[in-house]
Design a protein around this motif. Structure first.
Motif, PDB file in Angstrom:
ATOM      1  N   SER A   1      -2.846   7.286 -16.004  1.00  0.00           N
ATOM      2  CA  SER A   1      -3.240   5.986 -16.586  1.00  0.00           C
ATOM      3  C   SER A   1      -2.009   5.137 -16.892  1.00  0.00           C
ATOM      4  CB  SER A   1      -4.033   6.192 -17.874  1.00  0.00           C
ATOM      5  OG  SER A   1      -5.242   6.813 -17.581  1.00  0.00           O
ATOM      6  N   ASN A   2      -0.963   5.783 -17.427  1.00  0.00           N
ATOM      7  CA  ASN A   2       0.257   5.035 -17.763  1.00  0.00           C
ATOM      8  C   ASN A   2       0.963   4.517 -16.505  1.00  0.00           C
ATOM      9  OD1 ASN A   2      -0.109   5.458 -20.503  1.00  0.00           O
ATOM     10  ND2 ASN A   2       1.095   7.340 -20.514  1.00  0.00           N
ATOM     11  N   VAL A   3       1.061   5.384 -15.490  1.00  0.00           N
ATOM     12  CA  VAL A   3       1.701   4.948 -14.240  1.00  0.00           C
ATOM     13  C   VAL A   3       0.878   3.812 -13.627  1.00  0.00           C
ATOM     14  CG1 VAL A   3       2.240   5.618 -11.847  1.00  0.00           C
ATOM     15  CG2 VAL A   3       2.933   7.103 -13.731  1.00  0.00           C
ATOM     16  N   TRP A   4      -0.462   3.969 -13.646  1.00  0.00           N
ATOM     17  CA  TRP A   4      -1.288   2.933 -13.048  1.00  0.00           C
ATOM     18  C   TRP A   4      -1.157   1.601 -13.810  1.00  0.00           C
ATOM     19  CZ3 TRP A   4      -3.035   2.190  -8.457  1.00  0.00           C
ATOM     20  CH2 TRP A   4      -3.757   1.025  -8.237  1.00  0.00           C
ATOM     21  N   ALA A   5      -1.105   1.671 -15.153  1.00  0.00           N
ATOM     22  CA  ALA A   5      -0.969   0.444 -15.965  1.00  0.00           C
ATOM     23  C   ALA A   5       0.330  -0.289 -15.593  1.00  0.00           C
ATOM     24  CB  ALA A   5      -0.975   0.800 -17.452  1.00  0.00           C
ATOM     25  N   LEU A   6       1.403   0.478 -15.380  1.00  0.00           N
ATOM     26  CA  LEU A   6       2.688  -0.128 -14.998  1.00  0.00           C
ATOM     27  C   LEU A   6       2.576  -0.788 -13.618  1.00  0.00           C
ATOM     28  CD1 LEU A   6       5.702  -0.460 -15.821  1.00  0.00           C
ATOM     29  CD2 LEU A   6       6.161   1.731 -14.704  1.00  0.00           C
ATOM     30  N   ILE A   7       1.927  -0.092 -12.668  1.00  0.00           N
ATOM     31  CA  ILE A   7       1.732  -0.640 -11.318  1.00  0.00           C
ATOM     32  C   ILE A   7       0.884  -1.911 -11.390  1.00  0.00           C
ATOM     33  CG2 ILE A   7       0.555  -0.250  -9.099  1.00  0.00           C
ATOM     34  CD1 ILE A   7       1.355   2.722  -9.319  1.00  0.00           C
ATOM     35  N   GLU A   8      -0.228  -1.842 -12.119  1.00  0.00           N
ATOM     36  CA  GLU A   8      -1.147  -2.976 -12.197  1.00  0.00           C
ATOM     37  C   GLU A   8      -0.438  -4.182 -12.816  1.00  0.00           C
ATOM     38  OE1 GLU A   8      -5.240  -1.762 -13.083  1.00  0.00           O
ATOM     39  OE2 GLU A   8      -5.509  -3.710 -14.044  1.00  0.00           O
ATOM     40  N   ASN A   9       0.382  -3.920 -13.815  1.00  0.00           N
ATOM     41  CA  ASN A   9       1.185  -4.981 -14.427  1.00  0.00           C
ATOM     42  C   ASN A   9       2.126  -5.598 -13.387  1.00  0.00           C
ATOM     43  OD1 ASN A   9       1.276  -6.203 -16.894  1.00  0.00           O
ATOM     44  ND2 ASN A   9       3.063  -5.061 -17.608  1.00  0.00           N
ATOM     45  N   GLY A  10       2.666  -4.737 -12.541  1.00  0.00           N
ATOM     46  CA  GLY A  10       3.583  -5.203 -11.494  1.00  0.00           C
ATOM     47  C   GLY A  10       2.890  -6.005 -10.414  1.00  0.00           C
ATOM     48  N   LEU A  11       1.566  -5.799 -10.278  1.00  0.00           N
ATOM     49  CA  LEU A  11       0.807  -6.491  -9.223  1.00  0.00           C
ATOM     50  C   LEU A  11       0.421  -7.912  -9.628  1.00  0.00           C
ATOM     51  CD1 LEU A  11      -1.664  -3.685  -8.039  1.00  0.00           C
ATOM     52  CD2 LEU A  11       0.363  -4.527  -6.851  1.00  0.00           C
ATOM     53  N   SER A  12       0.385  -8.154 -10.927  1.00  0.00           N
ATOM     54  CA  SER A  12      -0.139  -9.461 -11.386  1.00  0.00           C
ATOM     55  C   SER A  12       0.961 -10.512 -11.520  1.00  0.00           C
ATOM     56  CB  SER A  12      -0.872  -9.287 -12.703  1.00  0.00           C
ATOM     57  OG  SER A  12       0.036  -8.806 -13.672  1.00  0.00           O
TER      58      SER A  12
ATOM     59  N   ALA B   1       0.837  -1.202   0.000  1.00  0.00           N
ATOM     60  CA  ALA B   1       0.000   0.000   0.000  1.00  0.00           C
ATOM     61  C   ALA B   1       0.873   1.255   0.000  1.00  0.00           C
ATOM     62  CB  ALA B   1      -0.932  -0.010   1.208  1.00  0.00           C
ATOM     63  N   ARG B   2       1.884   1.281   0.863  1.00  0.00           N
ATOM     64  CA  ARG B   2       2.791   2.446   0.916  1.00  0.00           C
ATOM     65  C   ARG B   2       3.533   2.622  -0.403  1.00  0.00           C
ATOM     66  NH1 ARG B   2       3.659   0.668   6.263  1.00  0.00           N
ATOM     67  NH2 ARG B   2       5.471  -0.533   5.584  1.00  0.00           N
ATOM     68  N   THR B   3       3.948   1.500  -0.999  1.00  0.00           N
ATOM     69  CA  THR B   3       4.705   1.564  -2.251  1.00  0.00           C
ATOM     70  C   THR B   3       3.841   2.144  -3.379  1.00  0.00           C
ATOM     71  OG1 THR B   3       6.061  -0.290  -1.553  1.00  0.00           O
ATOM     72  CG2 THR B   3       6.019   0.170  -3.910  1.00  0.00           C
ATOM     73  N   ILE B   4       2.592   1.701  -3.464  1.00  0.00           N
ATOM     74  CA  ILE B   4       1.688   2.229  -4.500  1.00  0.00           C
ATOM     75  C   ILE B   4       1.403   3.711  -4.241  1.00  0.00           C
ATOM     76  CG2 ILE B   4      -0.646   2.069  -5.475  1.00  0.00           C
ATOM     77  CD1 ILE B   4      -0.531  -0.958  -4.892  1.00  0.00           C
ATOM     78  N   PHE B   5       1.207   4.059  -2.963  1.00  0.00           N
ATOM     79  CA  PHE B   5       0.989   5.466  -2.605  1.00  0.00           C
ATOM     80  C   PHE B   5       2.181   6.322  -3.055  1.00  0.00           C
ATOM     81  CE2 PHE B   5       1.186   9.060   0.349  1.00  0.00           C
ATOM     82  CZ  PHE B   5      -0.110   9.550   0.278  1.00  0.00           C
ATOM     83  N   GLN B   6       3.386   5.816  -2.825  1.00  0.00           N
ATOM     84  CA  GLN B   6       4.590   6.584  -3.172  1.00  0.00           C
ATOM     85  C   GLN B   6       4.826   6.651  -4.683  1.00  0.00           C
ATOM     86  OE1 GLN B   6       7.515   4.732  -0.668  1.00  0.00           O
ATOM     87  NE2 GLN B   6       6.744   5.763   1.159  1.00  0.00           N
ATOM     88  N   ALA B   7       4.493   5.578  -5.395  1.00  0.00           N
ATOM     89  CA  ALA B   7       4.684   5.575  -6.852  1.00  0.00           C
ATOM     90  C   ALA B   7       3.707   6.522  -7.557  1.00  0.00           C
ATOM     91  CB  ALA B   7       4.548   4.162  -7.401  1.00  0.00           C
ATOM     92  N   THR B   8       2.649   6.934  -6.853  1.00  0.00           N
ATOM     93  CA  THR B   8       1.673   7.854  -7.446  1.00  0.00           C
ATOM     94  C   THR B   8       1.766   9.268  -6.841  1.00  0.00           C
ATOM     95  OG1 THR B   8       0.029   6.986  -5.875  1.00  0.00           O
ATOM     96  CG2 THR B   8      -0.004   6.049  -8.087  1.00  0.00           C
TER      97      THR B   8
END
Lengths: 191, 191
Positions: B180-191, B151-158
């Motif tokens: 959208s681009n940052v989120w797509a990269l994060i979501e890709n990293g989550l899967s 959660a902290r990592t996603i908060f910091q990446a955004t």
């Protein structure tokens, strides 16, 4: 007259840097820079239209020498490839910013101020960095349609670690592990 | 004496908010707040030790009402799950910040100032958000050892999209596609 003939932009910018280090950002005036060069302030205005323009010139010079030059060396380093190269590049950017925030305080403050006020200058600076990141991505095996866009996205996802507005957070004892976590998430997203 | 008896922290904070909106951040003094309540400034100091403490109290109230309350609704919304829920949560955070930067300028400025000066208050505010994100992660099928850290990592990446120091960049016409681009990269990293 002799003095006027040898007064170059380069010399004025060097004197601006020295004056900023001596007097600090808030107290440095165009007259202080002129005094340091032993010329009239009119001579300075022949090269820079305003104090803002003078500080922008000094910031541009500082960013080129202190940030872009060492980053170019990392970009050209052929001993690294792929995400490892990209990580080293971003880590170098972060370490350079952190080092100058600490050791070159007045010029860093000037850069932080210009960042908010001079969109074009900072846009160019960021483009230089994302172009180099894009070069590294192109040379890697990362599978991506638009390397420039990916470079900008990675740059933006790591904002907290290199944008001058966050300098006050860089002293945190957990900042390195926070970067490692963000990078791990990004790297996972790249594969 | 009657007035002193009914003067509560809550009333002082409400008056601070009103006074800030009227006079602006740089021009609001403790005396202005006291005048608005028709009490002496000593009465204010009985509840808040300094102007800094008064502004911190006002920021805490503002953050709770304007940011945490609506985010809690999103967190509790059981119609969403997984990364989609997480994305909606972060997007709501970003939209709230952007809305108040534009429409509640003086209180947003106060919050931006307190962010740099009052580490504890902001630490608590961020913890409330990352706790809720962690809750969403726990309810999802995202496979992770440490939901709080993620959660902290996603908060910091955004950061660029919700930290007040970046408010000047939120007017950019490309800010939504950048998220959208940052989120797509994060979501890709989550899967």
């Amino acid at each position: 007259m002799e003095k006027l003939e040898v007064l170059t932009k380069e010399k004025i910018l060097e004197a601006t840097e020295e004056t900023l280090k001596r007097f600090g950002l808030t107290k440095t005036s165009v007259t202080d820079v002129a005094n340091a060069l032993d010329v009239s302030h009119g001579s300075i205005y022949r090269h820079f239209k305003s104090k803002a323009e003078l500080f922008e010139g000094a910031t541009e010079k500082w960013l080129d020498e202190k940030i872009i030059k060492p980053l170019t060396d990392v970009c050209k380093d052929s001993s690294m490839v792929g995400t490892q190269h990209l990580k080293t590049y971003i880590k170098t950017l972060i370490e350079l910013k952190r080092c100058y925030a600490r050791e070159d305080e007045e010029l860093f403050k000037m850069y932080a101020k210009v960042t908010e006020e001079s969109a074009d200058l900072i846009h160019n600076h960021v483009s230089q960095i994302t172009d180099q990141m894009s070069e590294i991505i192109c040379r890697s095996s990362i599978n991506v349609d638009d390397p420039h866009q990916l470079a900008r996205t990675i740059f933006q996802a790591t904002t907290r670690f290199h944008h001058p507005a966050h300098a006050y957070e860089w002293k945190s004892p957990t900042i390195n592990s926070e970067f490692s976590n963000v990078w791990a998430l990004i790297e996972n997203g790249l594969s």
